[in-house]
Design a protein around this motif. Structure first.
Motif, PDB file in Angstrom:
ATOM      1  N   ARG A  64     -17.808   4.588 -18.313  1.00  0.00           N
ATOM      2  CA  ARG A  64     -18.505   3.291 -18.519  1.00  0.00           C
ATOM      3  C   ARG A  64     -17.362   2.340 -18.783  1.00  0.00           C
ATOM      4  O   ARG A  64     -16.625   2.670 -19.728  1.00  0.00           O
TER       5      ARG A  64
ATOM      6  N   THR B 128     -33.270   1.673 -11.282  1.00  0.00           N
ATOM      7  CA  THR B 128     -33.984   2.772 -12.036  1.00  0.00           C
ATOM      8  C   THR B 128     -34.886   3.436 -10.970  1.00  0.00           C
ATOM      9  O   THR B 128     -35.686   2.748 -10.477  1.00  0.00           O
TER      10      THR B 128
ATOM     11  N   TYR C 225     -18.478   2.776 -14.004  1.00  0.00           N
ATOM     12  CA  TYR C 225     -19.876   2.271 -14.043  1.00  0.00           C
ATOM     13  C   TYR C 225     -20.276   1.131 -15.034  1.00  0.00           C
ATOM     14  O   TYR C 225     -19.452   1.259 -16.251  1.00  0.00           O
ATOM     15  N   THR C 226     -21.322   0.399 -14.589  1.00  0.00           N
ATOM     16  CA  THR C 226     -21.661  -0.504 -15.694  1.00  0.00           C
ATOM     17  C   THR C 226     -23.309  -0.542 -15.272  1.00  0.00           C
ATOM     18  O   THR C 226     -23.708  -0.345 -14.212  1.00  0.00           O
ATOM     19  N   VAL C 227     -23.983  -1.161 -16.289  1.00  0.00           N
ATOM     20  CA  VAL C 227     -25.439  -1.470 -16.146  1.00  0.00           C
ATOM     21  C   VAL C 227     -25.548  -2.870 -16.422  1.00  0.00           C
ATOM     22  O   VAL C 227     -25.135  -3.468 -17.402  1.00  0.00           O
TER      23      VAL C 227
ATOM     24  N   PHE D 284     -21.220   9.019 -11.897  1.00  0.00           N
ATOM     25  CA  PHE D 284     -20.809   7.805 -11.978  1.00  0.00           C
ATOM     26  C   PHE D 284     -19.482   7.387 -12.685  1.00  0.00           C
ATOM     27  O   PHE D 284     -18.913   6.563 -12.914  1.00  0.00           O
TER      28      PHE D 284
ATOM     29  N   GLN E   6     -26.182  10.693 -12.882  1.00  0.00           N
ATOM     30  CA  GLN E   6     -25.454  10.014 -13.816  1.00  0.00           C
ATOM     31  C   GLN E   6     -24.062  10.469 -14.045  1.00  0.00           C
ATOM     32  O   GLN E   6     -23.315   9.589 -13.959  1.00  0.00           O
TER      33      GLN E   6
ATOM     34  N   THR F 254     -27.404  -0.281 -11.858  1.00  0.00           N
ATOM     35  CA  THR F 254     -26.370   0.564 -12.161  1.00  0.00           C
ATOM     36  C   THR F 254     -25.075   0.230 -11.159  1.00  0.00           C
ATOM     37  O   THR F 254     -25.622   0.606  -9.900  1.00  0.00           O
TER      38      THR F 254
END
Length: 160
Positions: free
Chosen positions: A43, A29, A4-6, A40, A37, A15
């Motif tokens: 990162r 969010t 994942y990334t944000v 996911f 979380q 996300t």
């Protein structure tokens, strides 16, 4: 393998989640039905360039149809509903009943609503384009204020 990334957006942080390199989630969010979380994966801020570029172009008003590859995990019925969502043109809306009719199941508007609410890739799979039979805004996992802002944006009423 999930990663994942944000990324930032006019609607707050988004996300992005990929499964084996294919986008399978886009969550806001405080979104209803947002997975935990820890599901996911790890990162990885390098994996999502195509999705981020398309989102950036969308928010700039330069993109009206996403082409990023998706892996939509759900029941066959949910995937059919999500496919119908992708057929709603930019800037337009459909009712839950209209979607049910397009699926050949005009009495299934409630089931369509439930599937719509479980859409794992918000914005790109445009569940925000679905409204109540009387034209009112109804349920949106990201909140009704965000839904209204997305619809206004697509109709040219609010530019970022």
């Amino acid at each position: 393998m999930k990663q994942y990334t944000v990324t930032d957006s006019p609607y707050g942080p988004l996300t992005l989640v990929a499964d084996d390199g294919v986008l399978c989630g886009l969550y806001m969010t405080d979104q209803r039905h947002r997975p935990a979380q820890e599901t996911f994966g790890t990162r990885d801020d390098t994996l999502f360039a195509e999705a981020q570029e398309q989102l950036k172009a969308y928010f700039a008003g330069d993109l009206t149809e996403f082409t990023v590859p998706l892996r939509l995990n759900g029941t066959p019925f949910q995937r059919t509903v999500w496919d119908q969502l992708c057929r709603i043109p930019y800037g337009e809306t459909r009712t839950y009943g209209e979607l049910a009719g397009a699926l050949g199941a005009p009495a299934a508007s409630r089931a369509v609503g439930l599937a719509n609410g479980r859409n794992p890739v918000g914005i790109i799979v445009p569940c925000h384009r679905v409204i109540g039979a009387n034209g009112s805004l109804t349920g949106y996992g990201g909140g009704l204020e965000r839904k209204q802002r997305l619809l206004d944006f697509e109709r040219g009423a609010a530019l970022f």
